[in-house]
Design an enzyme around this catalytic site. Structure first.
Site, PDB file in Angstrom:
ATOM      1  N   ILE A  21       0.837  -1.207   0.000  1.00 14.41           N
ATOM      2  CA  ILE A  21       0.000   0.000   0.000  1.00 14.41           C
ATOM      3  C   ILE A  21       0.873   1.259   0.000  1.00 14.41           C
ATOM      4  CG2 ILE A  21      -1.657   1.323   1.391  1.00 14.41           C
ATOM      5  CD1 ILE A  21      -2.866  -1.434   2.259  1.00 14.41           C
ATOM      6  N   ASP A  69      13.491   2.594  11.344  1.00 17.35           N
ATOM      7  CA  ASP A  69      12.406   1.784  11.901  1.00 17.35           C
ATOM      8  C   ASP A  69      11.408   2.743  12.550  1.00 17.35           C
ATOM      9  OD1 ASP A  69      10.806   0.240  13.626  1.00 17.35           O
ATOM     10  OD2 ASP A  69      12.434  -1.150  14.085  1.00 17.35           O
ATOM     11  N   ASN A  96       2.139   5.006   7.202  1.00 16.89           N
ATOM     12  CA  ASN A  96       1.572   3.791   6.597  1.00 16.89           C
ATOM     13  C   ASN A  96       2.186   2.503   7.135  1.00 16.89           C
ATOM     14  OD1 ASN A  96       0.387   2.137   4.210  1.00 16.89           O
ATOM     15  ND2 ASN A  96       2.592   1.836   4.031  1.00 16.89           N
ATOM     16  N   LYS A 129       3.963  12.773  15.739  1.00 15.04           N
ATOM     17  CA  LYS A 129       4.616  13.711  16.655  1.00 15.04           C
ATOM     18  C   LYS A 129       5.662  14.559  15.932  1.00 15.04           C
ATOM     19  CE  LYS A 129       7.663  13.855  20.702  1.00 15.04           C
ATOM     20  NZ  LYS A 129       8.273  13.098  21.820  1.00 15.04           N
ATOM     21  N   TYR A 162      -3.589  -7.225  16.722  1.00 15.35           N
ATOM     22  CA  TYR A 162      -3.627  -6.400  15.493  1.00 15.35           C
ATOM     23  C   TYR A 162      -4.828  -5.456  15.556  1.00 15.35           C
ATOM     24  CZ  TYR A 162      -3.697  -5.087  10.535  1.00 15.35           C
ATOM     25  OH  TYR A 162      -3.699  -4.369   9.360  1.00 15.35           O
ATOM     26  N   LYS A 166      -5.009  -1.289  15.572  1.00 19.96           N
ATOM     27  CA  LYS A 166      -5.709  -0.477  14.567  1.00 19.96           C
ATOM     28  C   LYS A 166      -6.854   0.340  15.186  1.00 19.96           C
ATOM     29  CE  LYS A 166      -2.963  -1.517  11.222  1.00 19.96           C
ATOM     30  NZ  LYS A 166      -2.071  -0.494  10.660  1.00 19.96           N
ATOM     31  N   THR A 197      -1.262  -7.531  -0.980  1.00 15.91           N
ATOM     32  CA  THR A 197       0.114  -7.154  -0.618  1.00 15.91           C
ATOM     33  C   THR A 197       0.772  -8.345   0.079  1.00 15.91           C
ATOM     34  OG1 THR A 197      -0.423  -6.433   1.624  1.00 15.91           O
ATOM     35  CG2 THR A 197      -0.655  -4.768  -0.109  1.00 15.91           C
TER      36      THR A 197
HETATM   37  P1  NAD Z   1       3.296  -4.791   3.437  1.00 19.95           P
HETATM   38  O1  NAD Z   1       3.830  -5.796   4.393  1.00 19.95           O
HETATM   39  O2  NAD Z   1       2.996  -5.214   2.044  1.00 19.95           O
HETATM   40  O3  NAD Z   1       4.254  -3.515   3.373  1.00 19.95           O
HETATM   41  C1  NAD Z   1       4.609  -2.860   4.572  1.00 19.95           C
HETATM   42  C2  NAD Z   1       5.862  -2.017   4.359  1.00 19.95           C
HETATM   43  O4  NAD Z   1       6.170  -1.433   5.623  1.00 19.95           O
HETATM   44  C3  NAD Z   1       7.060  -2.844   3.923  1.00 19.95           C
HETATM   45  O5  NAD Z   1       7.781  -2.168   2.923  1.00 19.95           O
HETATM   46  C4  NAD Z   1       7.858  -2.981   5.213  1.00 19.95           C
HETATM   47  O6  NAD Z   1       9.265  -3.157   5.003  1.00 19.95           O
HETATM   48  C5  NAD Z   1       7.546  -1.662   5.915  1.00 19.95           C
HETATM   49  N1  NAD Z   1       7.741  -1.751   7.370  1.00 19.95           N
HETATM   50  C6  NAD Z   1       7.343  -2.754   8.196  1.00 19.95           C
HETATM   51  N2  NAD Z   1       7.753  -2.508   9.445  1.00 19.95           N
HETATM   52  C7  NAD Z   1       8.406  -1.309   9.413  1.00 19.95           C
HETATM   53  C8  NAD Z   1       9.060  -0.539  10.401  1.00 19.95           C
HETATM   54  N3  NAD Z   1       9.124  -0.948  11.669  1.00 19.95           N
HETATM   55  N4  NAD Z   1       9.619   0.627  10.016  1.00 19.95           N
HETATM   56  C9  NAD Z   1       9.577   1.044   8.724  1.00 19.95           C
HETATM   57  N5  NAD Z   1       8.978   0.334   7.740  1.00 19.95           N
HETATM   58  C10 NAD Z   1       8.401  -0.823   8.098  1.00 19.95           C
HETATM   59  O7  NAD Z   1       1.970  -4.202   4.144  1.00 19.95           O
HETATM   60  P2  NAD Z   1       0.695  -3.477   3.476  1.00 19.95           P
HETATM   61  O8  NAD Z   1      -0.339  -4.512   3.266  1.00 19.95           O
HETATM   62  O9  NAD Z   1       1.126  -2.613   2.381  1.00 19.95           O
HETATM   63  O10 NAD Z   1       0.212  -2.623   4.734  1.00 19.95           O
HETATM   64  C11 NAD Z   1       0.441  -1.224   4.843  1.00 19.95           C
HETATM   65  C12 NAD Z   1      -0.419  -0.697   5.989  1.00 19.95           C
HETATM   66  O11 NAD Z   1      -1.800  -0.932   5.686  1.00 19.95           O
HETATM   67  C13 NAD Z   1      -0.157  -1.398   7.320  1.00 19.95           C
HETATM   68  O12 NAD Z   1      -0.248  -0.450   8.373  1.00 19.95           O
HETATM   69  C14 NAD Z   1      -1.285  -2.408   7.413  1.00 19.95           C
HETATM   70  O13 NAD Z   1      -1.590  -2.764   8.738  1.00 19.95           O
HETATM   71  C15 NAD Z   1      -2.404  -1.650   6.748  1.00 19.95           C
HETATM   72  N6  NAD Z   1      -3.473  -2.510   6.216  1.00 19.95           N
HETATM   73  C16 NAD Z   1      -3.204  -3.472   5.270  1.00 19.95           C
HETATM   74  C17 NAD Z   1      -4.243  -4.279   4.804  1.00 19.95           C
HETATM   75  C18 NAD Z   1      -4.023  -5.361   3.762  1.00 19.95           C
HETATM   76  O14 NAD Z   1      -4.934  -6.187   3.549  1.00 19.95           O
HETATM   77  N7  NAD Z   1      -2.892  -5.405   3.074  1.00 19.95           N
HETATM   78  C19 NAD Z   1      -5.540  -4.101   5.303  1.00 19.95           C
HETATM   79  C20 NAD Z   1      -5.766  -3.120   6.263  1.00 19.95           C
HETATM   80  C21 NAD Z   1      -4.720  -2.324   6.712  1.00 19.95           C
END
Ligand code: NAD
Length: 266
Positions: A21, A69, A96, A129, A162, A166, A197
């Protein structure tokens, strides 16, 4: 439009931008004309570099990449400092980055719970922040946007911590909207349903294995659970984020908006 012709382009930070995302949001905002500060873990360097290069060659905007991080406050402070130094005044922070760990509550370890809350909740806190300190200093308003989820709207089996993380994001968004309204800063969150993803692949693998079914089985369950009968693509979520950042969303704040094809209703 990201800015008027007479202004320099607005600057937006996206965390977790190397894939999924976050990558989708970065590509959409670059197409909208924003200069971008992209952030991810050091191990994501090859993917983040590829995203940055794709944007530079196709969108003609400036991109800075920073590694660290989101659960480490000094890393997030450094992110804001570097992006402002390299690209100029900040306009928006898209908090994100996040992770998902699935377990029944009694099987969840303290370490797993800490990791979820550190990245998803503290990561949002630190991102908001340090962005808000910068935005208030600049005195020209701005945008804070976070990643919640359908799991921030209602409970799901084997998602306790989780979901907790959220729901917490929703709470932070509501409070921050009240804190920063007087500064012209709006604060909102997107709440995706299942989105294609790596994170969702992990959720599918967990549930498929638990039910003794082949990998991929749960993707169909996710699709069947929405009115539109498909899972989201990152661009579906990015379209909403583009709106939140735009001038058209100037009177929208404190909200967590579902973008789930019609699977949870509130
Ligand atoms: P993803 O795992 O495909 O990508 C997440 C990215 O965040 C990766 O590039 C990862 O390296 C980076 N990341 C993880 N931990 C990190 C940290 N501590 N510091 C910096 N970067 C970090 O995940 P996604 O599906 O793209 O999810 C993105 C956001 O959307 C998340 O917050 C997730 O909870 C939320 N979300 C996703 C879904 C879904 O179905 N994919 C649904 C609802 C919410």
């Amino acid at each position: 439009m990201a800015s008027t012709a007479s202004e320099s382009k607005r600057v937006v930070i996206v965390t977790g931008a190397a894939e999924g995302i976050g990558r989708g949001i970065a590509l959409r905002l670059a197409n909208d004309g924003y200069n971008l500060g992209l952030f991810d873990l050091p191990k994501a360097e090859p993917n983040l570099t590829a995203v940055a290069n794709e944007i530079r060659t196709t969108c003609g905007v400036r991109v800075s990449t920073v590694y660290g991080d989101v659960s480490q406050e000094e890393d997030v402070k450094r992110l804001v400092d570097i992006v402002v130094q390299e690209l100029g005044s900040l306009y928006a922070m898209i908090a994100n980055a996040g992770i998902c760990i699935n377990r029944p509550l009694h099987e969840t370890t303290a370490e797993q719970s800490d990791k979820l809350l550190d990245i998803n909740v503290k990561g949002t806190f630190y991102s908001f922040k340090h962005a808000s300190i910068q935005l208030i200093k600049q005195g020209k308003g701005g945008r804070l946007v976070a990643a919640s989820s359908i799991a921030g709207k209602r409970g799901f089996a084997e998602h306790a911590m989780y979901c907790a993380s959220k729901f917490a994001v929703r709470g932070i968004v509501q409070c921050a909207a009240l804190d920063y309204g007087e500064h012209g800063i709006t604060v909102n969150a997107y709440a995706p349903g299942a989105c294609e993803t790596s994170l969702l692949t992990g959720v599918d693998e967990y549930f498929s294995e638990r039910k003794g079914q082949p990998k991929g089985s749960y993707m169909e369950v996710f699709s069947a659970g929405s009115a539109l009968k498909r899972i989201a693509q990152p661009r579906d979520v990015a379209n909403l984020v583009s709106f939140f950042v735009s001038d058209d969303a100037a009177f929208v704040t404190g909200q967590t908006w579902l973008v789930d094809g019609g699977s949870v209703f509130d």
